[in-house]
Design an enzyme around this catalytic site. Structure first.
Site, PDB file in Angstrom:
ATOM      1  N   ASP A  33       0.835  -1.200   0.000  1.00 58.70           N
ATOM      2  CA  ASP A  33       0.000   0.000   0.000  1.00 58.70           C
ATOM      3  C   ASP A  33       0.875   1.258   0.000  1.00 58.70           C
ATOM      4  O   ASP A  33       1.659   1.466   0.927  1.00 58.70           O
ATOM      5  CB  ASP A  33      -0.902  -0.023   1.245  1.00 58.70           C
ATOM      6  N   ASP A  34       0.732   2.066  -1.037  1.00 59.70           N
ATOM      7  CA  ASP A  34       1.453   3.346  -1.141  1.00 59.70           C
ATOM      8  C   ASP A  34       2.975   3.185  -1.208  1.00 59.70           C
ATOM      9  O   ASP A  34       3.712   4.126  -0.893  1.00 59.70           O
ATOM     10  CB  ASP A  34       1.116   4.293   0.038  1.00 59.70           C
ATOM     11  N   CYS A  71      -6.026   3.934  -4.190  1.00 61.42           N
ATOM     12  CA  CYS A  71      -6.200   2.594  -3.663  1.00 61.42           C
ATOM     13  C   CYS A  71      -7.400   1.803  -4.201  1.00 61.42           C
ATOM     14  O   CYS A  71      -7.229   0.760  -4.837  1.00 61.42           O
ATOM     15  CB  CYS A  71      -6.311   2.761  -2.172  1.00 61.42           C
ATOM     16  N   LYS A 124      -6.053  -5.734   3.403  1.00 60.99           N
ATOM     17  CA  LYS A 124      -6.957  -4.586   3.199  1.00 60.99           C
ATOM     18  C   LYS A 124      -7.887  -4.783   2.011  1.00 60.99           C
ATOM     19  O   LYS A 124      -7.437  -5.094   0.920  1.00 60.99           O
ATOM     20  CB  LYS A 124      -6.088  -3.345   2.981  1.00 60.99           C
ATOM     21  N   HIS A 126     -11.094  -2.460   1.033  1.00 55.72           N
ATOM     22  CA  HIS A 126     -11.329  -1.111   0.486  1.00 55.72           C
ATOM     23  C   HIS A 126     -12.078  -1.099  -0.848  1.00 55.72           C
ATOM     24  O   HIS A 126     -11.822  -0.254  -1.715  1.00 55.72           O
ATOM     25  CB  HIS A 126     -10.014  -0.320   0.363  1.00 55.72           C
ATOM     26  N   HIS A 211       1.406   2.366   4.035  1.00 54.27           N
ATOM     27  CA  HIS A 211       0.478   3.501   4.158  1.00 54.27           C
ATOM     28  C   HIS A 211       0.696   4.186   5.516  1.00 54.27           C
ATOM     29  O   HIS A 211       1.168   3.551   6.451  1.00 54.27           O
ATOM     30  CB  HIS A 211      -0.942   2.923   4.069  1.00 54.27           C
ATOM     31  N   ASP A 269      -0.049  -0.578  -4.949  1.00 51.19           N
ATOM     32  CA  ASP A 269      -1.376  -0.166  -5.440  1.00 51.19           C
ATOM     33  C   ASP A 269      -1.364   1.203  -6.095  1.00 51.19           C
ATOM     34  O   ASP A 269      -2.313   1.557  -6.799  1.00 51.19           O
ATOM     35  CB  ASP A 269      -2.422  -0.213  -4.313  1.00 51.19           C
ATOM     36  N   ASN A 270      -0.340   1.979  -5.843  1.00 49.11           N
ATOM     37  CA  ASN A 270      -0.180   3.300  -6.482  1.00 49.11           C
ATOM     38  C   ASN A 270       1.172   3.847  -6.035  1.00 49.11           C
ATOM     39  O   ASN A 270       1.865   3.214  -5.247  1.00 49.11           O
ATOM     40  CB  ASN A 270      -1.322   4.270  -6.116  1.00 49.11           C
ATOM     41  N   LYS A 287       1.363   9.891  -5.392  1.00 51.60           N
ATOM     42  CA  LYS A 287       0.060   9.243  -5.230  1.00 51.60           C
ATOM     43  C   LYS A 287      -1.079  10.214  -5.548  1.00 51.60           C
ATOM     44  O   LYS A 287      -1.014  11.386  -5.165  1.00 51.60           O
ATOM     45  CB  LYS A 287      -0.066   8.782  -3.772  1.00 51.60           C
TER      46      LYS A 287
END
Ligand SMILES: *[C@@H]1O[C@H](CO)[C@@H](O)[C@H](O)[C@H]1NC(C)=O
Length: 475
Positions: A33-34, A71, A124, A126, A211, A269-270, A287
């Site tokens: 994540d991130d 995300c 996660k 989301h 994240h 994810d990004n 991001k």
């Protein structure tokens, strides 16, 4: 490869659940994540991710793989094989709004289940949770352990005042005080140790790391004691903690005898959020933007079933391609209704990519558009902030400084020649016909947009209604 194909054909004649299924590869899909371009050791030697590094360099490093800028859209692409603009999923899910990934989509775990896989998710979600129908165990996962929303405290597993941590549909509080990266590794180990080796395993492992919030066991900070920026120091520690957790998972697969037949895919994810200490250097932006730094993510594939390994794959690839690629590896057939392409032949041999175009996004509500065709990228509409080249703290300490942009949109770049997006060709006379062709293509795609819904917060979502738990079932 030939063996996999042969067994896929046999599987068609004899159905599923037979001995043939044991030859289907186990699939480990890890999402960070991130995690920015420059938050992995193969793109930035200052980062300490030795286990990921070994997997990447003994597998195939993807050097031109794209995710969405945020995300929920990226996870939509991954699990549906479709660009989020076609599903009204261009922006992140808000925990107080009655919204989720459309229920008529058949998701990757549902497809793999039909192909005989046991399907487990740890981490996660989301993709919506205002009603149970949106949540993982009603969308193809045999089990789910993790959280529904976008972010939370790594130790209390709460966001705002509500607990959001689940084992299936049961809210759990026994992980209070346990760092999520470790909770998730432990759960993955348990799934693997209890798994029947005769059944192919699909383990979807979207970690919370890296994240915000900036939380990491203090032992991970020692390596980075010379970093003066506290956010950067935390992120580097969190990346190493993630790396250790992934080693626990791969060790568990080895211990169980599954590893030799496991296909691992890793991606972020990004892009990273530079103001929080993640880094996409030397790529532009961050991001939430269409810049390469927001969308071109660290990624690799690893596994014995690859014909060629130990190289960098430069072909164009997008998150939507993961679904058809994995379905093909699992012996399924191609679905022409998807945006994703089956990349298997290409990534396993290093052949050219079947992809020549993708949509960064079409979001008419936000007036933001970007597409890629061949080497070119067009960005029109409102201009996002965060468009500089942000040097991470370790580089700033060596005198390499953030470079401030002074160009304005719309933008046209030749990404192959100019991956750092320094030279805007939009108004250059030599590129007028390319610019027009790109705009035409964008206009052709616009009618396929399902706009992101404009919804109000619903007070029924408030966790105080449910004993301070973010409970599904209010929409
Ligand atoms: C990956 O792509 C970037 C951006 O185009 C480039 O600078 C870098 O050299 C590439 N890495 C490898 C290993 O080819």
């Amino acid at each position: 490869m030939a063996v996999v194909l042969f067994l896929a054909i046999v599987g068609c004649f004899f159905g599923h659940g037979t001995a043939q299924d044991t030859a289907k590869p186990h699939i480990l899909l890890i999402v960070a994540d991130d995690l920015g371009w420059s938050d992995v050791s193969w793109n930035n030697p200052y980062v300490v991710t030795p286990n990921l590094h070994t997997l990447a360099t003994t597998g195939v490093i993807f050097n031109q793989t794209y995710a969405q800028p945020t995300c929920s859209p990226s996870r939509t692409a991954l699990l549906t094989g479709k660009f989020p603009f076609r599903l009204g999923m261009q922006r992140v899910m808000d925990s107080k709004k009655p919204h989720g990934l459309p229920l008529d989509e058949e998701l990757l775990p549902q497809k793999l289940k039909k192909l005989g896989y046991a399907t487990h998710m740890v981490g996660k979600w989301h993709l919506g949770s205002c009603k149970w129908e949106y949540t993982p165990t009603e969308r193809g996962f045999d089990s789910f352990y993790g959280y529904h929303h976008g972010s939370q405290d790594y130790y209390t597993h709460k966001s705002a005042r509500g607990l959001d941590f689940w084992d299936g549909k049961t809210s759990i509080s026994d992980q209070n005080g346990v760092y999520s990266t470790e909770s998730f590794a432990t759960r993955a180990e348990n799934i693997i140790s209890q798994h029947d080796p005769n059944t192919p395993l699909f383990l979807y492992l979207p970690f919370q790391s890296v994240h915000t919030p900036h939380q990491v066991p203090s032992s991970y900070l020692q390596t980075f004691s010379t970093i003066q920026d506290d956010n950067r120091k935390s992120i580097l520690g969190m990346a190493t903690a993630l790396d250790d957790a992934i080693k626990r998972v791969t060790d568990a697969l080895k211990g169980k005898g599954l590893w030799d037949n496991t296909l691992t895919i890793f991606m972020s994810d990004n892009g990273g959020e530079y103001s929080e200490g993640q880094s996409n250097w030397p790529l532009r932006g961050a991001k939430g933007t269409f810049w390469e730094g927001g969308t071109r993510v660290p990624a690799f594939v690893h596994g014995n079933m690859l014909e060629r390994t130990g190289y960098t794959y430069h072909g164009m690839m997008h998150g939507v391609d993961i679904l058809p690629t994995l379905v093909s590896v699992a012996g399924g057939t191609e679905d022409p209704g998807l945006d994703g392409k089956n990349m298997w032949q290409s990534i396993s041999t290093g052949a050219d990519s079947p992809r020549n175009e993708f949509v960064y996004d079409i979001d008419s509500g936000a007036n933001r558009y970007a597409i890629r065709i061949g080497d070119y990228k067009l960005v029109t509409g409102n201009r996002a902030p965060k468009d500089d080249w942000y040097a991470p703290a370790e580089m700033q300490q060596m005198g390499i400084l953030t470079e401030i942009a002074d160009d304005t949109g719309p933008f046209l770049f030749n990404i192959k020649e100019d991956p750092l997006e320094k030279s805007n060709l939009y108004n250059a006379a030599e590129y007028a016909s390319i610019q027009r062709a790109m705009r035409r293509r964008l206009n052709e795609l616009k009618p396929f947009e399902v706009p992101f819904p404009d919804l109000a917060d619903d007070p029924a979502a408030d966790p105080s209604n449910y004993g301070n738990v973010w409970m599904p079932g209010w929409c």
